[in-house]
Write an enzyme that holds these catalytic residues in place. Structure first.
Site, mmCIF file in Angstrom:
data_model
loop_
_atom_site.group_PDB
_atom_site.id
_atom_site.type_symbol
_atom_site.label_atom_id
_atom_site.label_comp_id
_atom_site.label_asym_id
_atom_site.label_seq_id
_atom_site.Cartn_x
_atom_site.Cartn_y
_atom_site.Cartn_z
ATOM 1 C CD GLU A 65 -3.039 -0.684 2.272
ATOM 2 O OE1 GLU A 65 -3.968 -0.422 1.569
ATOM 3 O OE2 GLU A 65 -2.982 -0.933 3.448
ATOM 4 C CG HIS A 89 -5.046 -1.713 8.992
ATOM 5 N ND1 HIS A 89 -4.169 -2.536 8.726
ATOM 6 C CD2 HIS A 89 -5.076 -0.748 8.315
ATOM 7 C CE1 HIS A 89 -3.706 -2.394 7.420
ATOM 8 N NE2 HIS A 89 -4.260 -1.208 6.959
ATOM 9 C CG HIS A 132 -7.973 -0.470 4.405
ATOM 10 N ND1 HIS A 132 -7.641 -0.312 3.094
ATOM 11 C CD2 HIS A 132 -6.944 -0.847 5.249
ATOM 12 C CE1 HIS A 132 -6.248 -0.421 3.349
ATOM 13 N NE2 HIS A 132 -5.850 -0.821 4.554
HETATM 14 ZN ZN LIG Z 1 -3.971 -0.890 5.205
#
Ligand SMILES: [Zn+2]
Length: 239
Positions: free
Chosen positions: A77, A98, A166
Protein backbone atom coordinates in the site's frame (compact mmCIF):
# COMPACT_ATOMS: atom_id res chain seq x y z
CA UNK A 1 23.68 14.59 11.83
CA UNK A 2 22.29 15.21 8.33
CA UNK A 3 18.64 16.12 7.76
CA UNK A 4 18.18 12.73 6.10
CA UNK A 5 19.62 10.82 9.07
CA UNK A 6 17.40 12.84 11.39
CA UNK A 7 14.23 11.96 9.45
CA UNK A 8 15.19 8.27 9.27
CA UNK A 9 15.59 8.19 13.06
CA UNK A 10 12.25 10.02 13.42
CA UNK A 11 10.60 7.34 11.28
CA UNK A 12 12.05 4.53 13.38
CA UNK A 13 10.73 6.23 16.51
CA UNK A 14 7.36 6.89 14.85
CA UNK A 15 6.97 3.21 13.97
CA UNK A 16 7.80 2.13 17.53
CA UNK A 17 5.48 4.77 19.03
CA UNK A 18 2.55 3.89 16.78
CA UNK A 19 2.98 0.20 17.62
CA UNK A 20 3.36 0.87 21.34
CA UNK A 21 0.26 3.08 21.42
CA UNK A 22 -1.87 0.48 19.60
CA UNK A 23 -2.31 2.50 16.39
CA UNK A 24 -0.56 -0.09 14.21
CA UNK A 25 -0.11 -3.79 14.89
CA UNK A 26 1.83 -6.02 12.51
CA UNK A 27 0.39 -3.86 9.71
CA UNK A 28 0.20 -0.16 9.00
CA UNK A 29 3.03 2.23 8.09
CA UNK A 30 4.38 5.74 8.42
CA UNK A 31 6.42 7.69 5.86
CA UNK A 32 8.16 11.07 5.55
CA UNK A 33 8.84 13.29 2.58
CA UNK A 34 12.57 13.34 1.80
CA UNK A 35 14.04 16.42 3.52
CA UNK A 36 16.32 17.26 0.57
CA UNK A 37 14.10 16.22 -2.36
CA UNK A 38 10.34 16.91 -2.21
CA UNK A 39 9.79 14.46 -5.08
CA UNK A 40 10.96 11.50 -3.02
CA UNK A 41 9.78 10.02 0.23
CA UNK A 42 11.03 7.58 2.86
CA UNK A 43 9.18 4.47 4.01
CA UNK A 44 10.26 1.21 5.59
CA UNK A 45 10.50 -2.01 3.65
CA UNK A 46 7.57 -4.36 4.31
CA UNK A 47 8.04 -5.16 7.97
CA UNK A 48 6.00 -4.98 11.20
CA UNK A 49 6.35 -1.42 12.59
CA UNK A 50 7.60 -2.57 15.99
CA UNK A 51 10.59 -4.29 14.37
CA UNK A 52 11.72 -1.47 12.05
CA UNK A 53 15.28 -0.15 12.24
CA UNK A 54 17.08 2.62 10.34
CA UNK A 55 18.44 0.19 7.74
CA UNK A 56 14.88 -0.76 6.74
CA UNK A 57 14.00 2.71 5.46
CA UNK A 58 13.85 2.90 1.64
CA UNK A 59 13.73 6.01 -0.57
CA UNK A 60 10.96 6.10 -3.20
CA UNK A 61 9.86 8.40 -5.98
CA UNK A 62 6.32 9.77 -5.72
CA UNK A 63 5.36 7.12 -8.32
CA UNK A 64 6.58 4.68 -5.66
CA UNK A 65 9.62 3.31 -7.47
CA UNK A 66 12.53 2.56 -5.11
CA UNK A 67 15.68 4.58 -5.86
CA UNK A 68 17.77 1.54 -5.01
CA UNK A 69 16.60 -1.13 -7.46
CA UNK A 70 17.89 -3.83 -5.11
CA UNK A 71 15.76 -2.55 -2.22
CA UNK A 72 13.90 -5.24 -0.26
CA UNK A 73 10.18 -5.93 -0.78
CA UNK A 74 7.99 -2.84 -0.26
CA UNK A 75 4.61 -2.44 1.41
CA UNK A 76 1.83 -3.16 -1.08
CA UNK A 77 0.00 0.00 0.00
CA UNK A 78 2.91 2.40 -0.56
CA UNK A 79 0.72 4.10 -3.21
CA UNK A 80 -1.17 5.84 -0.38
CA UNK A 81 2.00 7.74 0.47
CA UNK A 82 3.16 8.62 -3.05
CA UNK A 83 -0.27 9.86 -4.14
CA UNK A 84 -0.71 12.06 -1.08
CA UNK A 85 2.77 13.64 -1.36
CA UNK A 86 1.99 14.32 -5.02
CA UNK A 87 -1.31 16.04 -4.18
CA UNK A 88 -0.32 17.84 -0.99
CA UNK A 89 2.92 19.89 -1.01
CA UNK A 90 2.17 20.90 2.61
CA UNK A 91 2.33 17.29 3.81
CA UNK A 92 5.64 15.96 5.14
CA UNK A 93 4.47 12.75 6.83
CA UNK A 94 1.74 10.16 6.28
CA UNK A 95 0.44 7.48 8.66
CA UNK A 96 -1.71 4.62 7.40
CA UNK A 97 -3.23 2.42 10.07
CA UNK A 98 -5.98 -0.07 10.86
CA UNK A 99 -6.57 0.97 14.49
CA UNK A 100 -9.66 -0.78 15.83
CA UNK A 101 -11.83 2.11 17.07
CA UNK A 102 -11.91 3.93 13.73
CA UNK A 103 -13.29 0.92 11.84
CA UNK A 104 -16.97 1.16 12.99
CA UNK A 105 -17.17 4.75 11.71
CA UNK A 106 -16.01 3.67 8.27
CA UNK A 107 -18.81 1.11 7.85
CA UNK A 108 -21.78 3.03 9.29
CA UNK A 109 -23.36 6.40 8.58
CA UNK A 110 -22.14 7.72 11.96
CA UNK A 111 -19.67 10.52 11.32
CA UNK A 112 -16.47 10.63 13.35
CA UNK A 113 -16.12 14.18 14.68
CA UNK A 114 -14.11 15.71 17.52
CA UNK A 115 -15.55 16.63 20.90
CA UNK A 116 -12.41 16.30 23.07
CA UNK A 117 -10.20 19.37 22.59
CA UNK A 118 -7.10 17.24 21.89
CA UNK A 119 -8.99 15.58 19.04
CA UNK A 120 -9.66 18.85 17.19
CA UNK A 121 -6.62 18.05 15.06
CA UNK A 122 -8.47 15.20 13.30
CA UNK A 123 -10.42 17.89 11.40
CA UNK A 124 -13.99 19.16 11.37
CA UNK A 125 -15.38 15.87 10.18
CA UNK A 126 -13.55 12.74 9.05
CA UNK A 127 -14.72 11.53 5.60
CA UNK A 128 -14.76 7.88 4.55
CA UNK A 129 -13.12 6.68 1.35
CA UNK A 130 -14.96 3.67 -0.06
CA UNK A 131 -12.83 1.73 -2.54
CA UNK A 132 -15.98 0.10 -3.94
CA UNK A 133 -17.40 3.41 -5.22
CA UNK A 134 -14.91 3.60 -8.04
CA UNK A 135 -13.06 0.30 -8.10
CA UNK A 136 -15.82 -2.25 -7.36
CA UNK A 137 -15.01 -5.44 -5.51
CA UNK A 138 -11.33 -5.43 -4.50
CA UNK A 139 -9.34 -6.80 -1.54
CA UNK A 140 -9.79 -3.21 -0.17
CA UNK A 141 -6.06 -2.50 -0.31
CA UNK A 142 -4.69 0.60 -2.07
CA UNK A 143 -2.68 -1.32 -4.63
CA UNK A 144 -1.96 1.19 -7.43
CA UNK A 145 -1.60 4.91 -8.10
CA UNK A 146 -5.18 5.23 -9.39
CA UNK A 147 -6.50 4.10 -6.01
CA UNK A 148 -3.96 6.22 -4.16
CA UNK A 149 -4.92 9.32 -6.15
CA UNK A 150 -8.62 8.68 -5.57
CA UNK A 151 -7.96 8.47 -1.83
CA UNK A 152 -5.88 11.67 -1.98
CA UNK A 153 -8.72 13.42 -3.81
CA UNK A 154 -11.18 12.61 -1.04
CA UNK A 155 -8.65 13.61 1.62
CA UNK A 156 -8.41 17.01 -0.09
CA UNK A 157 -6.92 19.54 2.30
CA UNK A 158 -8.00 17.58 5.38
CA UNK A 159 -5.72 15.93 7.95
CA UNK A 160 -7.54 12.56 8.11
CA UNK A 161 -9.72 10.16 6.20
CA UNK A 162 -11.22 6.80 7.08
CA UNK A 163 -11.20 3.89 4.64
CA UNK A 164 -14.25 1.63 4.66
CA UNK A 165 -13.66 -1.77 6.22
CA UNK A 166 -9.94 -1.09 6.30
CA UNK A 167 -8.60 1.76 8.44
CA UNK A 168 -7.51 5.36 8.22
CA UNK A 169 -4.90 7.63 6.68
CA UNK A 170 -3.53 10.67 8.50
CA UNK A 171 -1.21 13.42 7.24
CA UNK A 172 0.90 16.01 9.00
CA UNK A 173 3.46 18.75 8.51
CA UNK A 174 6.09 16.58 10.25
CA UNK A 175 6.48 13.01 11.47
CA UNK A 176 5.66 14.13 15.02
CA UNK A 177 2.56 15.99 13.82
CA UNK A 178 1.17 13.04 11.83
CA UNK A 179 1.77 10.61 14.71
CA UNK A 180 0.08 13.04 17.11
CA UNK A 181 -3.03 13.22 14.93
CA UNK A 182 -3.10 9.44 14.33
CA UNK A 183 -3.02 8.78 18.08
CA UNK A 184 -5.80 11.29 18.79
CA UNK A 185 -7.88 9.92 15.91
CA UNK A 186 -7.98 6.57 17.69
CA UNK A 187 -8.64 8.28 21.07
CA UNK A 188 -11.48 10.31 19.55
CA UNK A 189 -13.09 7.29 17.90
CA UNK A 190 -13.00 5.28 21.11
CA UNK A 191 -14.45 8.16 23.13
CA UNK A 192 -17.21 8.77 20.59
CA UNK A 193 -18.32 5.15 20.87
CA UNK A 194 -18.33 5.50 24.66
CA UNK A 195 -20.32 8.75 24.53
CA UNK A 196 -22.91 7.73 21.92
CA UNK A 197 -24.99 5.47 24.20
CA UNK A 198 -25.14 8.20 26.87
CA UNK A 199 -27.06 10.69 24.76
CA UNK A 200 -26.62 13.45 22.25
CA UNK A 201 -23.01 14.55 21.93
CA UNK A 202 -22.00 18.19 21.98
CA UNK A 203 -19.21 18.24 19.39
CA UNK A 204 -16.61 20.98 19.12
CA UNK A 205 -17.84 23.87 17.00
CA UNK A 206 -16.04 24.76 13.78
CA UNK A 207 -14.68 27.87 15.49
CA UNK A 208 -13.41 25.88 18.47
CA UNK A 209 -11.65 23.41 16.16
CA UNK A 210 -9.99 26.21 14.23
CA UNK A 211 -8.80 27.92 17.42
CA UNK A 212 -7.39 24.70 18.89
CA UNK A 213 -5.64 23.76 15.64
CA UNK A 214 -4.20 27.28 15.39
CA UNK A 215 -2.62 26.96 18.83
CA UNK A 216 -0.79 23.68 18.17
CA UNK A 217 2.92 24.38 18.45
CA UNK A 218 6.18 22.48 18.78
CA UNK A 219 6.02 22.65 22.57
CA UNK A 220 2.85 20.55 22.60
CA UNK A 221 4.06 18.15 19.92
CA UNK A 222 7.43 17.67 21.60
CA UNK A 223 5.93 17.15 25.04
CA UNK A 224 3.81 14.31 23.67
CA UNK A 225 6.61 12.98 21.46
CA UNK A 226 9.15 12.72 24.29
CA UNK A 227 6.66 10.81 26.40
CA UNK A 228 5.54 8.45 23.65
CA UNK A 229 9.12 7.89 22.43
CA UNK A 230 10.47 7.00 25.87
CA UNK A 231 7.48 4.77 26.53
CA UNK A 232 8.45 2.92 23.33
CA UNK A 233 12.11 2.63 24.38
CA UNK A 234 13.42 5.46 22.16
CA UNK A 235 14.99 8.80 23.02
CA UNK A 236 13.65 12.04 21.55
CA UNK A 237 16.02 13.65 19.06
CA UNK A 238 16.67 17.37 19.43
CA UNK A 239 15.23 19.38 16.58
ZN1 LIG B 1 -4.04 -0.83 4.99
Amino acid sequence: MSKLDFVIEELVTANRVLANEGIVDSFGHVSARHPDNPNHYLLSRARAPERIEGGDIVEYTLEVEPIDKTAPAPYLERFIHGAIYEARPDVHAVVHNHSPSVIPFGVTSKKLKPFLHMCAHIGHEVPTWDSRDKFGDTPLLVSDMAMGRDLARLLGSRPTTLMRGHGATVVGRSVRHAVFIAIYLEVGAKLQMQAMPLGEIKFLSAGEIDQIVGRLNDYTLNRAWENWARRAGREMQEG
